[in-house]
Scaffold this motif. Structure first.
Motif, PDB file in Angstrom:
ATOM      1  N   GLY A 143     -28.773  43.856  66.165  1.00  0.00           N
ATOM      2  CA  GLY A 143     -29.352  45.163  65.935  1.00  0.00           C
ATOM      3  C   GLY A 143     -29.725  45.405  64.483  1.00  0.00           C
ATOM      4  O   GLY A 143     -29.288  44.686  63.579  1.00  0.00           O
ATOM      5  N   LYS A 144     -30.507  46.451  64.286  1.00  0.00           N
ATOM      6  CA  LYS A 144     -30.876  46.877  62.938  1.00  0.00           C
ATOM      7  C   LYS A 144     -29.626  47.221  62.142  1.00  0.00           C
ATOM      8  O   LYS A 144     -29.521  46.943  60.964  1.00  0.00           O
ATOM      9  N   TYR A 145     -28.651  47.841  62.833  1.00  0.00           N
ATOM     10  CA  TYR A 145     -27.384  48.203  62.221  1.00  0.00           C
ATOM     11  C   TYR A 145     -26.269  47.372  62.839  1.00  0.00           C
ATOM     12  O   TYR A 145     -26.028  47.452  64.041  1.00  0.00           O
ATOM     13  N   ILE A 146     -25.630  46.581  62.023  1.00  0.00           N
ATOM     14  CA  ILE A 146     -24.532  45.739  62.504  1.00  0.00           C
ATOM     15  C   ILE A 146     -23.224  46.424  62.119  1.00  0.00           C
ATOM     16  O   ILE A 146     -22.909  46.569  60.938  1.00  0.00           O
ATOM     17  N   VAL A 147     -22.503  46.864  63.143  1.00  0.00           N
ATOM     18  CA  VAL A 147     -21.233  47.556  62.962  1.00  0.00           C
ATOM     19  C   VAL A 147     -20.130  46.516  63.031  1.00  0.00           C
ATOM     20  O   VAL A 147     -19.941  45.873  64.063  1.00  0.00           O
ATOM     21  N   THR A 165     -27.247  46.706  71.479  1.00  0.00           N
ATOM     22  CA  THR A 165     -27.897  47.697  72.340  1.00  0.00           C
ATOM     23  C   THR A 165     -29.281  47.199  72.749  1.00  0.00           C
ATOM     24  O   THR A 165     -29.901  46.407  72.036  1.00  0.00           O
ATOM     25  N   GLU A 166     -29.748  47.663  73.897  1.00  0.00           N
ATOM     26  CA  GLU A 166     -31.039  47.212  74.417  1.00  0.00           C
ATOM     27  C   GLU A 166     -32.185  47.502  73.468  1.00  0.00           C
ATOM     28  O   GLU A 166     -33.144  46.737  73.397  1.00  0.00           O
ATOM     29  N   ASP A 167     -32.097  48.603  72.720  1.00  0.00           N
ATOM     30  CA  ASP A 167     -33.162  48.962  71.786  1.00  0.00           C
ATOM     31  C   ASP A 167     -33.060  48.192  70.458  1.00  0.00           C
ATOM     32  O   ASP A 167     -33.849  48.420  69.542  1.00  0.00           O
ATOM     33  N   LEU A 168     -32.099  47.272  70.368  1.00  0.00           N
ATOM     34  CA  LEU A 168     -31.859  46.448  69.173  1.00  0.00           C
ATOM     35  C   LEU A 168     -31.561  47.299  67.934  1.00  0.00           C
ATOM     36  O   LEU A 168     -31.833  46.893  66.815  1.00  0.00           O
ATOM     37  N   LYS A 169     -30.958  48.470  68.144  1.00  0.00           N
ATOM     38  CA  LYS A 169     -30.626  49.322  67.005  1.00  0.00           C
ATOM     39  C   LYS A 169     -29.218  49.015  66.481  1.00  0.00           C
ATOM     40  O   LYS A 169     -28.984  49.055  65.283  1.00  0.00           O
ATOM     41  N   PHE A 170     -28.263  48.702  67.385  1.00  0.00           N
ATOM     42  CA  PHE A 170     -26.877  48.472  66.978  1.00  0.00           C
ATOM     43  C   PHE A 170     -26.318  47.197  67.589  1.00  0.00           C
ATOM     44  O   PHE A 170     -26.608  46.873  68.737  1.00  0.00           O
ATOM     45  N   SER A 171     -25.485  46.514  66.810  1.00  0.00           N
ATOM     46  CA  SER A 171     -24.654  45.412  67.293  1.00  0.00           C
ATOM     47  C   SER A 171     -23.237  45.697  66.823  1.00  0.00           C
ATOM     48  O   SER A 171     -23.050  46.315  65.772  1.00  0.00           O
ATOM     49  N   ILE A 172     -22.257  45.233  67.596  1.00  0.00           N
ATOM     50  CA  ILE A 172     -20.854  45.406  67.208  1.00  0.00           C
ATOM     51  C   ILE A 172     -20.220  44.034  67.043  1.00  0.00           C
ATOM     52  O   ILE A 172     -20.348  43.171  67.915  1.00  0.00           O
ATOM     53  N   ASN A 173     -19.518  43.853  65.914  1.00  0.00           N
ATOM     54  CA  ASN A 173     -18.739  42.646  65.651  1.00  0.00           C
ATOM     55  C   ASN A 173     -17.330  43.050  65.258  1.00  0.00           C
ATOM     56  O   ASN A 173     -17.119  44.147  64.741  1.00  0.00           O
ATOM     57  N   CYS A 187      -7.847  46.822  52.833  1.00  0.00           N
ATOM     58  CA  CYS A 187      -6.613  47.237  53.504  1.00  0.00           C
ATOM     59  C   CYS A 187      -6.134  48.628  53.083  1.00  0.00           C
ATOM     60  O   CYS A 187      -5.541  49.349  53.888  1.00  0.00           O
ATOM     61  N   ALA A 188      -6.396  49.017  51.851  1.00  0.00           N
ATOM     62  CA  ALA A 188      -5.917  50.304  51.354  1.00  0.00           C
ATOM     63  C   ALA A 188      -6.566  51.496  52.043  1.00  0.00           C
ATOM     64  O   ALA A 188      -6.016  52.589  52.021  1.00  0.00           O
ATOM     65  N   ILE A 189      -7.726  51.270  52.677  1.00  0.00           N
ATOM     66  CA  ILE A 189      -8.402  52.378  53.373  1.00  0.00           C
ATOM     67  C   ILE A 189      -8.508  52.103  54.877  1.00  0.00           C
ATOM     68  O   ILE A 189      -9.430  52.559  55.544  1.00  0.00           O
ATOM     69  N   ALA A 190      -7.545  51.379  55.399  1.00  0.00           N
ATOM     70  CA  ALA A 190      -7.528  51.017  56.822  1.00  0.00           C
ATOM     71  C   ALA A 190      -7.378  52.268  57.695  1.00  0.00           C
ATOM     72  O   ALA A 190      -6.737  53.227  57.274  1.00  0.00           O
ATOM     73  N   PRO A 191      -7.965  52.239  58.887  1.00  0.00           N
ATOM     74  CA  PRO A 191      -8.870  51.240  59.462  1.00  0.00           C
ATOM     75  C   PRO A 191     -10.277  51.364  58.879  1.00  0.00           C
ATOM     76  O   PRO A 191     -10.715  52.446  58.520  1.00  0.00           O
ATOM     77  N   VAL A 192     -10.948  50.218  58.815  1.00  0.00           N
ATOM     78  CA  VAL A 192     -12.242  50.120  58.143  1.00  0.00           C
ATOM     79  C   VAL A 192     -13.294  49.534  59.068  1.00  0.00           C
ATOM     80  O   VAL A 192     -13.011  48.652  59.873  1.00  0.00           O
ATOM     81  N   MET A 193     -14.524  50.035  58.904  1.00  0.00           N
ATOM     82  CA  MET A 193     -15.682  49.405  59.528  1.00  0.00           C
ATOM     83  C   MET A 193     -16.782  49.349  58.485  1.00  0.00           C
ATOM     84  O   MET A 193     -16.757  50.080  57.495  1.00  0.00           O
ATOM     85  N   MET A 194     -17.715  48.440  58.712  1.00  0.00           N
ATOM     86  CA  MET A 194     -18.909  48.341  57.875  1.00  0.00           C
ATOM     87  C   MET A 194     -20.107  48.551  58.781  1.00  0.00           C
ATOM     88  O   MET A 194     -20.095  48.127  59.935  1.00  0.00           O
ATOM     89  N   ILE A 195     -21.130  49.180  58.259  1.00  0.00           N
ATOM     90  CA  ILE A 195     -22.427  49.208  58.930  1.00  0.00           C
ATOM     91  C   ILE A 195     -23.381  48.591  57.922  1.00  0.00           C
ATOM     92  O   ILE A 195     -23.596  49.148  56.846  1.00  0.00           O
ATOM     93  N   ASN A 196     -23.849  47.410  58.274  1.00  0.00           N
ATOM     94  CA  ASN A 196     -24.575  46.539  57.361  1.00  0.00           C
ATOM     95  C   ASN A 196     -23.707  46.336  56.119  1.00  0.00           C
ATOM     96  O   ASN A 196     -22.646  45.767  56.243  1.00  0.00           O
ATOM     97  N   GLU A 197     -24.092  46.805  54.975  1.00  0.00           N
ATOM     98  CA  GLU A 197     -23.309  46.555  53.753  1.00  0.00           C
ATOM     99  C   GLU A 197     -22.508  47.780  53.299  1.00  0.00           C
ATOM    100  O   GLU A 197     -21.921  47.767  52.223  1.00  0.00           O
TER     101      GLU A 197
END
Length: 162
Positions: free
Chosen positions: A79-83, A115-123, A131-141
């Motif tokens: 996707g455009k946005y990789i979560v 997603t089918e519209d290629l907007k999001f992917s989840i990894n 770790c100090a700000i857990a839990p963490v996710m990134m969307i692209n960078e």
């Protein structure tokens, strides 16, 4: 295969050559070339593998092996946005799976899917290193920490609205 699809595949191969030919014809650059192709397309098209194999004079199977060995490389469109959700020890203890469940619910896909519209992917990854700000996710960078399900929904809604 329809004519439009054939033209698109041909164009992918030509565009990949622009990336490939920036490098010398040496196998030691293979991983860097694959990373650049991935950066350009958000995945590595089959046609790009074939063009690279021809350029380096190596079997496509060797490139396929590399592309499937490294988790950072993908042979399927992303996707455009990789979560990317961290599931390292600190994040796991702090509730990363709750955040992941919310992401999956909001996007209607599971980790490893797009997603089918290629907007999001989840990894998921074993550690993002925040770790100090857990839990963490990134969307692209971009990093998001101290996640709650409500925050996850609000963040994803912002990206949907773009």
């Amino acid at each position: 295969m329809q004519a439009a699809q054939k033209q698109e595949l041909h164009e992918d191969s030509l565009c990949a050559r622009d990336v490939i030919e920036k490098y010398p014809r040496e196998q030691r650059f293979t991983l860097a070339i694959l990373q650049d192709i991935q950066r350009k397309y958000k995945y590595i098209p089959r046609e790009a593998l074939e063009a690279l194999a021809e350029y380096l004079e190596i079997p496509v199977s060797k490139l396929y092996g590399m592309a499937t060995f490294y988790k950072a490389l993908s042979l399927t469109p992303k996707g455009k946005y990789i979560v990317t959700v961290c599931d390292g020890t600190a994040c796991h203890v702090a509730g990363s799976m709750v955040a992941l469940d919310e992401i999956e619910k909001c996007l209607g896909i599971k980790a490893g899917q797009t997603t089918e519209d290629l907007k999001f992917s989840i990894n998921t990854v074993n550690c993002i290193g925040c770790c100090a700000i857990a839990p963490v996710m990134m969307i692209n960078e971009r990093y998001y920490g101290n996640l709650t399900p409500k925050m996850v929904k609000e963040i994803l809604d912002e990206y949907r609205g773009e």
